[in-house]
Write a protein that holds these residues in place. Structure first.
Motif, PDB file in Angstrom:
ATOM      1  N   UNK A 110       0.811  -1.214   0.000  1.00  0.00           N
ATOM      2  CA  UNK A 110       0.000   0.000   0.000  1.00  0.00           C
ATOM      3  C   UNK A 110       0.839   1.255   0.000  1.00  0.00           C
ATOM      4  N   UNK A 111       1.926   1.247   0.766  1.00  0.00           N
ATOM      5  CA  UNK A 111       2.809   2.414   0.808  1.00  0.00           C
ATOM      6  C   UNK A 111       3.464   2.654  -0.544  1.00  0.00           C
ATOM      7  N   UNK A 112       3.911   1.578  -1.167  1.00  0.00           N
ATOM      8  CA  UNK A 112       4.559   1.704  -2.477  1.00  0.00           C
ATOM      9  C   UNK A 112       3.562   2.232  -3.506  1.00  0.00           C
ATOM     10  N   UNK A 113       2.367   1.692  -3.487  1.00  0.00           N
ATOM     11  CA  UNK A 113       1.332   2.138  -4.425  1.00  0.00           C
ATOM     12  C   UNK A 113       0.964   3.609  -4.196  1.00  0.00           C
ATOM     13  N   UNK A 114       0.732   3.965  -2.948  1.00  0.00           N
ATOM     14  CA  UNK A 114       0.326   5.333  -2.629  1.00  0.00           C
ATOM     15  C   UNK A 114       1.438   6.337  -2.911  1.00  0.00           C
ATOM     16  N   UNK A 115       2.681   5.896  -2.812  1.00  0.00           N
ATOM     17  CA  UNK A 115       3.792   6.819  -3.045  1.00  0.00           C
ATOM     18  C   UNK A 115       3.846   7.293  -4.486  1.00  0.00           C
ATOM     19  N   UNK A 116       3.109   6.633  -5.369  1.00  0.00           N
ATOM     20  CA  UNK A 116       3.080   7.030  -6.774  1.00  0.00           C
ATOM     21  C   UNK A 116       2.096   8.156  -7.044  1.00  0.00           C
ATOM     22  N   UNK A 117       1.260   8.475  -6.054  1.00  0.00           N
ATOM     23  CA  UNK A 117       0.346   9.604  -6.208  1.00  0.00           C
ATOM     24  C   UNK A 117       1.162  10.891  -6.227  1.00  0.00           C
ATOM     25  N   UNK A 118       0.572  11.918  -6.710  1.00  0.00           N
ATOM     26  CA  UNK A 118       1.279  13.186  -6.791  1.00  0.00           C
ATOM     27  C   UNK A 118       1.023  14.067  -5.589  1.00  0.00           C
ATOM     28  N   UNK A 119       1.551  15.257  -5.661  1.00  0.00           N
ATOM     29  CA  UNK A 119       1.281  16.295  -4.680  1.00  0.00           C
ATOM     30  C   UNK A 119       1.754  15.985  -3.273  1.00  0.00           C
ATOM     31  N   UNK A 120       0.939  16.414  -2.311  1.00  0.00           N
ATOM     32  CA  UNK A 120       1.302  16.309  -0.895  1.00  0.00           C
ATOM     33  C   UNK A 120       1.435  14.864  -0.430  1.00  0.00           C
ATOM     34  N   UNK A 121       0.651  13.962  -1.015  1.00  0.00           N
ATOM     35  CA  UNK A 121       0.732  12.544  -0.641  1.00  0.00           C
ATOM     36  C   UNK A 121       2.124  12.011  -0.968  1.00  0.00           C
TER      37      UNK A 121
END
Length: 194
Positions: A110-121
């Motif tokens: 989940x962390x790896x996947x979410x780290x691909x989002x842009x911006x503040x995330x």
């Protein structure tokens, strides 16, 4: 074995109980049902707290995931053991224990996947990664100062080289790393940077 500690932030006992209950709920839900099961509603129900209380502390789901990850895979503190390989093994052993815990593979995915989002995330995940890699960089720099790591070593690249094999074993090969793997990895990496 070295005395390796995961650093905890100080706080009031009531706040610590609240924090502990919420983050335990996140980790339990991930281990039992996967990341999709982690909603603010499910966490609040499991922890026995209100959703508004969770949102006051963790405004977004990514904040909650990072906080939960830090309880499992957080900042380490390795004492100066006078030997790079021994210090490296202490880091690997601490990570090995974390990776062997139920739900860690799902949490990392989940962390790896979410780290691909842009911006503040993305920025939040980059800050988390910088924090958890800090001790590995520190022991590499200490090794350079002592002379058991060669002076020209790219510390950032070497720190990535330390972290990547265990995560690859766990996430891609879908096999739990074990003591033998950690020992062999420490030997190979120590030789690579000597």
């Amino acid at each position: 074995m070295a005395d390796v500690r995961v650093e905890r932030r100080p706080g009031r006992p009531r706040e610590e109980r609240f924090t502990g209950a919420v983050l335990s709920a996140v980790l339990d839900l991930v281990a039992e049902q996967g990341l999709a099961a982690v909603t603010m509603e499910a966490v609040a129900a499991r922890a026995g707290v209100s959703k508004p209380a969770i949102y006051r502390r963790w405004p977004g789901k990514h904040d909650l995931f990072i906080a939960a990850a830090e309880t499992r895979i957080g900042t380490l503190s390795v004492p100066d053991l006078g030997d790079f390989r021994a210090e490296l093994r202490a880091v690997l052993d601490a990570r090995l224990r974390a990776y062997q815990m139920p739900g860690t593979a799902q949490l990392l995915a989940g962390l790896i996947s979410a780290s691909q989002e842009g911006g503040e995330v993305r920025v939040a995940y980059q800050r988390y990664t910088t924090r958890i890699m800090s001790e590995t960089r520190k022991i590499l720099e200490r090794g350079i100062a002592r002379g058991d790591v060669r002076a020209g070593v790219d510390v950032r690249a070497a720190a990535t080289l330390v972290a990547a094999p265990m995560i690859f074993r766990l996430m891609i090969e879908q096999e739990l790393p074990d003591e033998r793997f950690a020992a062999d990895l420490a030997d190979m990496l120590a030789r690579a940077v000597a």
